[in-house]
Design an enzyme around this catalytic site. Sequence first.
Site, short mmCIF file in Angstrom:
data_model
loop_
_atom_site.label_atom_id
_atom_site.label_comp_id
_atom_site.label_asym_id
_atom_site.label_seq_id
_atom_site.Cartn_x
_atom_site.Cartn_y
_atom_site.Cartn_z
N ASP A 61 9.40 -7.31 0.19
CA ASP A 61 9.56 -6.96 1.59
C ASP A 61 10.90 -6.33 1.97
O ASP A 61 11.87 -6.88 1.51
CB ASP A 61 9.41 -8.42 2.35
CG ASP A 61 8.80 -8.03 3.95
OD1 ASP A 61 8.10 -7.09 4.32
OD2 ASP A 61 9.62 -8.43 4.76
N LYS B 30 19.26 7.43 -5.55
CA LYS B 30 18.84 6.53 -4.45
C LYS B 30 18.44 5.19 -5.61
O LYS B 30 18.73 4.05 -5.03
CB LYS B 30 17.73 6.91 -3.75
CG LYS B 30 17.26 5.62 -2.82
CD LYS B 30 16.01 5.90 -2.05
CE LYS B 30 15.77 4.75 -1.06
NZ LYS B 30 14.49 4.65 -0.67
N GLY C 118 10.46 6.26 4.78
CA GLY C 118 10.80 5.47 6.02
C GLY C 118 11.98 5.73 6.65
O GLY C 118 12.25 6.99 7.14
N ARG D 56 16.76 -1.88 -3.07
CA ARG D 56 15.47 -1.98 -3.92
C ARG D 56 16.09 -2.10 -5.50
O ARG D 56 15.51 -2.81 -6.02
CB ARG D 56 14.30 -1.21 -3.60
CG ARG D 56 13.16 -1.36 -4.43
CD ARG D 56 11.83 -0.52 -3.78
NE ARG D 56 11.71 -1.11 -2.36
CZ ARG D 56 12.06 -0.18 -1.25
NH1 ARG D 56 12.43 0.91 -1.56
NH2 ARG D 56 11.86 -0.62 -0.12
N ASP E 70 15.09 6.45 5.57
CA ASP E 70 15.91 7.30 4.78
C ASP E 70 16.54 8.32 5.27
O ASP E 70 18.00 8.73 5.09
CB ASP E 70 15.21 7.71 3.36
CG ASP E 70 15.20 6.49 2.45
OD1 ASP E 70 15.72 5.44 2.47
OD2 ASP E 70 14.20 6.74 1.23
N THR F 105 0.96 -1.25 0.06
CA THR F 105 0.12 0.13 -0.07
C THR F 105 0.80 1.25 0.11
O THR F 105 0.26 2.43 0.13
CB THR F 105 -0.86 -0.08 1.28
OG1 THR F 105 -0.05 0.00 2.50
CG2 THR F 105 -1.90 -0.95 1.14
N ASN F 106 2.19 1.21 -0.28
CA ASN F 106 3.01 2.25 0.00
C ASN F 106 3.47 2.84 -1.32
O ASN F 106 4.19 2.24 -2.42
CB ASN F 106 4.41 1.80 0.53
CG ASN F 106 5.41 2.75 0.86
OD1 ASN F 106 5.53 3.89 0.27
ND2 ASN F 106 6.60 2.37 1.49
#
Length: 201
Positions: free
Chosen positions: A72, A178, A156, A184, A158, A11-12
């Site tokens: 995740d 990033k 988050g 990621r 970061d 949901t992010n």
Amino acid sequence: MDKINILIGSTNPKKKIEITNITKDLNIQFTLLEELNNAPEILEDGKTFKDNAVKKATAFAKWNGSLTLADDSGLEVKSLNNRPGVYSARYAGEGATDEMRIKKLLAEMAAFSAEDRKARFKCAIALANPEGLLFVVEAKCDGIITAEPRGKNGFGYDPIFAFPEYGKTFAELTPETKNMISHRAKALLLFKEKLKESLLF
Ligand code: IMP
């Protein structure tokens, strides 16, 4: 070739933006769970990021009847025996904000010297279809927990995760930078290779 539709089991919205930007060379249309109605809650009770990514991808793929990617990820701090790890999202309790999690981690690490502030972000990304798991990839990015939050970008943890090579936190980097070096980004590079090896592309 037609666009491939992939549901992101999250949901992010910030994860969707990162995933979309890093895979923009592929012909993929991503949908976020938030854009669908009545998505089920999946309990993230795995012992590893990989367990949780596989659980979310397979459950949401079955529920929606579609190809589904689940990410995740979280932060492991070496001096805290790799906490918060898979509990990164719940580190300051259910319903806490990013700011509350950051405040709690900085307080817990207040007495730690620079040498004891080593940390790493980890990311597992799984792809599933309604029949089950297709593949899962994992990557990490090493850094240092800063004494104070710095920067406004990202999400988050970061603002307190410094990338030593650039001397900046992830929140001080541009999204483009990033997205070249993060856990990621590295996991999505592996994801893209697997996707191309599979019959999907
Ligand atoms: P989840 O993978 O959505 O369960 O997120 C786990 C926790 O790690 C959340 O608190 C996220 O904000 C945090 N997290 C995951 N990826 C990143 C990132 O790229 N930067 C900062 N925090 C992150």
